[in-house]
Design a protein around this motif. Structure first.
Motif, PDB file in Angstrom:
ATOM      1  N   GLY A  42       0.526  -1.354   0.204  1.00 52.15           N
ATOM      2  CA  GLY A  42      -0.151   0.484   0.001  1.00 52.15           C
ATOM      3  C   GLY A  42       0.553   1.035   0.379  1.00 52.15           C
ATOM      4  N   LYS A  43       2.250   1.428  -0.228  1.00 55.13           N
ATOM      5  CA  LYS A  43       3.018   2.722  -0.075  1.00 55.13           C
ATOM      6  C   LYS A  43       3.721   2.685  -1.289  1.00 55.13           C
ATOM      7  CE  LYS A  43       3.925   2.863   4.750  1.00 55.13           C
ATOM      8  NZ  LYS A  43       4.414   3.078   5.583  1.00 55.13           N
ATOM      9  N   GLU A  44       4.323   3.831  -1.545  1.00 57.56           N
ATOM     10  CA  GLU A  44       5.320   3.884  -2.598  1.00 57.56           C
ATOM     11  C   GLU A  44       6.507   3.033  -2.462  1.00 57.56           C
ATOM     12  OE1 GLU A  44       2.744   6.148  -4.589  1.00 57.56           O
ATOM     13  OE2 GLU A  44       4.198   6.374  -5.112  1.00 57.56           O
ATOM     14  N   ARG A  45       7.598   3.070  -3.823  1.00 58.79           N
ATOM     15  CA  ARG A  45       8.564   2.484  -3.645  1.00 58.79           C
ATOM     16  C   ARG A  45       9.730   3.594  -2.942  1.00 58.79           C
ATOM     17  NH1 ARG A  45       9.884  -1.218  -8.253  1.00 58.79           N
ATOM     18  NH2 ARG A  45       8.861  -2.211  -7.118  1.00 58.79           N
ATOM     19  N   GLU A  46      10.649   3.240  -2.054  1.00 57.48           N
ATOM     20  CA  GLU A  46      10.765   4.010  -2.042  1.00 57.48           C
ATOM     21  C   GLU A  46      12.325   3.904  -1.464  1.00 57.48           C
ATOM     22  OE1 GLU A  46      10.227   5.139   2.742  1.00 57.48           O
ATOM     23  OE2 GLU A  46      11.143   3.195   3.095  1.00 57.48           O
ATOM     24  N   PHE A  47      13.392   5.108  -1.501  1.00 56.17           N
ATOM     25  CA  PHE A  47      14.870   5.056  -2.181  1.00 56.17           C
ATOM     26  C   PHE A  47      15.331   4.357  -0.108  1.00 56.17           C
ATOM     27  CE2 PHE A  47      19.143   6.054  -2.757  1.00 56.17           C
ATOM     28  CZ  PHE A  47      19.594   6.509  -1.519  1.00 56.17           C
ATOM     29  N   VAL A  48      16.514   3.633  -0.307  1.00 54.65           N
ATOM     30  CA  VAL A  48      17.107   3.210   0.788  1.00 54.65           C
ATOM     31  C   VAL A  48      18.997   3.549   0.875  1.00 54.65           C
ATOM     32  CG1 VAL A  48      18.530   0.951   2.472  1.00 54.65           C
ATOM     33  CG2 VAL A  48      15.884   1.446   0.942  1.00 54.65           C
ATOM     34  N   ALA A  49      19.445   2.853  -0.111  1.00 49.42           N
ATOM     35  CA  ALA A  49      20.327   3.401  -0.506  1.00 49.42           C
ATOM     36  C   ALA A  49      21.065   3.250  -1.422  1.00 49.42           C
ATOM     37  CB  ALA A  49      21.204   2.531   0.872  1.00 49.42           C
ATOM     38  N   VAL A  50      22.438   4.204  -2.423  1.00 49.86           N
ATOM     39  CA  VAL A  50      22.722   3.715  -3.721  1.00 49.86           C
ATOM     40  C   VAL A  50      24.234   4.140  -3.377  1.00 49.86           C
ATOM     41  CG1 VAL A  50      22.889   6.879  -3.697  1.00 49.86           C
ATOM     42  CG2 VAL A  50      22.617   4.988  -5.328  1.00 49.86           C
ATOM     43  N   ILE A  51      25.018   3.410  -4.740  1.00 51.10           N
ATOM     44  CA  ILE A  51      26.639   3.709  -4.093  1.00 51.10           C
ATOM     45  C   ILE A  51      26.750   3.505  -5.200  1.00 51.10           C
ATOM     46  CG2 ILE A  51      26.849   1.479  -4.224  1.00 51.10           C
ATOM     47  CD1 ILE A  51      28.821   1.241  -2.513  1.00 51.10           C
ATOM     48  N   ASN A  52      27.896   3.625  -5.397  1.00 51.98           N
ATOM     49  CA  ASN A  52      28.341   4.543  -7.198  1.00 51.98           C
ATOM     50  C   ASN A  52      29.304   3.506  -8.028  1.00 51.98           C
ATOM     51  OD1 ASN A  52      31.245   5.202  -6.045  1.00 51.98           O
ATOM     52  ND2 ASN A  52      31.086   6.593  -7.466  1.00 51.98           N
ATOM     53  N   TRP A  53      29.760   3.695  -9.351  1.00 46.45           N
ATOM     54  CA  TRP A  53      30.346   2.868 -10.321  1.00 46.45           C
ATOM     55  C   TRP A  53      31.518   1.682  -9.180  1.00 46.45           C
ATOM     56  CZ3 TRP A  53      34.736   2.201 -11.678  1.00 46.45           C
ATOM     57  CH2 TRP A  53      35.218   3.905 -12.024  1.00 46.45           C
ATOM     58  N   SER A  54      32.159   3.284  -8.353  1.00 47.60           N
ATOM     59  CA  SER A  54      33.455   2.845  -8.236  1.00 47.60           C
ATOM     60  C   SER A  54      33.389   2.256  -6.490  1.00 47.60           C
ATOM     61  CB  SER A  54      34.667   3.826  -8.670  1.00 47.60           C
ATOM     62  OG  SER A  54      33.978   4.628  -6.935  1.00 47.60           O
ATOM     63  N   ASP A  62      17.424   8.720   5.314  1.00 45.34           N
ATOM     64  CA  ASP A  62      17.302   9.170   6.775  1.00 45.34           C
ATOM     65  C   ASP A  62      16.823   8.010   7.664  1.00 45.34           C
ATOM     66  OD1 ASP A  62      16.580  12.613   5.919  1.00 45.34           O
ATOM     67  OD2 ASP A  62      18.392  11.566   6.317  1.00 45.34           O
ATOM     68  N   SER A  63      15.771   7.434   6.747  1.00 46.75           N
ATOM     69  CA  SER A  63      15.751   6.433   8.229  1.00 46.75           C
ATOM     70  C   SER A  63      16.472   5.472   8.447  1.00 46.75           C
ATOM     71  CB  SER A  63      14.092   5.955   7.488  1.00 46.75           C
ATOM     72  OG  SER A  63      14.718   5.280   5.582  1.00 46.75           O
ATOM     73  N   VAL A  64      17.182   5.015   7.646  1.00 40.40           N
ATOM     74  CA  VAL A  64      18.592   3.760   7.886  1.00 40.40           C
ATOM     75  C   VAL A  64      19.528   4.176   7.366  1.00 40.40           C
ATOM     76  CG1 VAL A  64      16.951   2.788   5.476  1.00 40.40           C
ATOM     77  CG2 VAL A  64      19.378   3.364   5.320  1.00 40.40           C
ATOM     78  N   LYS A  65      20.096   5.564   7.870  1.00 41.03           N
ATOM     79  CA  LYS A  65      21.486   5.845   7.987  1.00 41.03           C
ATOM     80  C   LYS A  65      22.054   5.829   9.785  1.00 41.03           C
ATOM     81  CE  LYS A  65      21.926   9.929   6.066  1.00 41.03           C
ATOM     82  NZ  LYS A  65      21.896  11.538   5.388  1.00 41.03           N
TER      83      LYS A  65
END
Length: 128
Positions: A42-54, A62-65
């Protein structure tokens, strides 16, 4: 084309830990920013974390930091999400995503539309 396969989800008690993995296959000769998103019922897809190519840069919601750590092993074409101090509100299907990018940062990385490829998702359930 790139295929992404997640693993490592499951049922865990609050305060516990899980490590998710996402392995890429196919056209892995390019450079990809890799991200984790999640979607609860019932919720939107939300961002958790991202890592750049290297692997040099990582950014978190903020919720997982302080609780989650994203990392990658490019020799194995795999990105990881180490989740600790899990809470019931972390319960969701967790998705891996990839975007063809050699940037150190993009303000668009926080949005699902930015990503070219998605995995099928893995369920994480945290009981109270």
């Amino acid at each position: 084309q790139v295929q992404l396969v997640e693993s490592g989800g499951g049922l865990v008690q609050a305060g516990g830990s899980l490590r998710l993995s996402c392995t890429a296959s196919g056209r892995t000769d390019s450079s990809y920013a890799m991200a984790w998103f999640r979607q609860a019922p019932g919720k939107e897809r939300e961002f958790v974390a991202v890592i750049n190519w290297s692997g040099a840069r990582a950014y978190y919601a903020d919720s997982v930091k302080g609780r989650f750590t994203i990392s990658r092993d490019n020799t194995k074409n795999t990105v990881y999400l180490q989740m600790t101090s899990l809470k019931p509100e972390d319960t969701a299907v967790h998705y891996c995503a990839a975007e063809d990018s050699r940037a150190a940062y993009s303000s668009s990385w926080y949005f699902p539309y930015e990503y070219d490829y998605w995995g099928q998702g893995t369920q994480v359930t945290v009981s109270s």
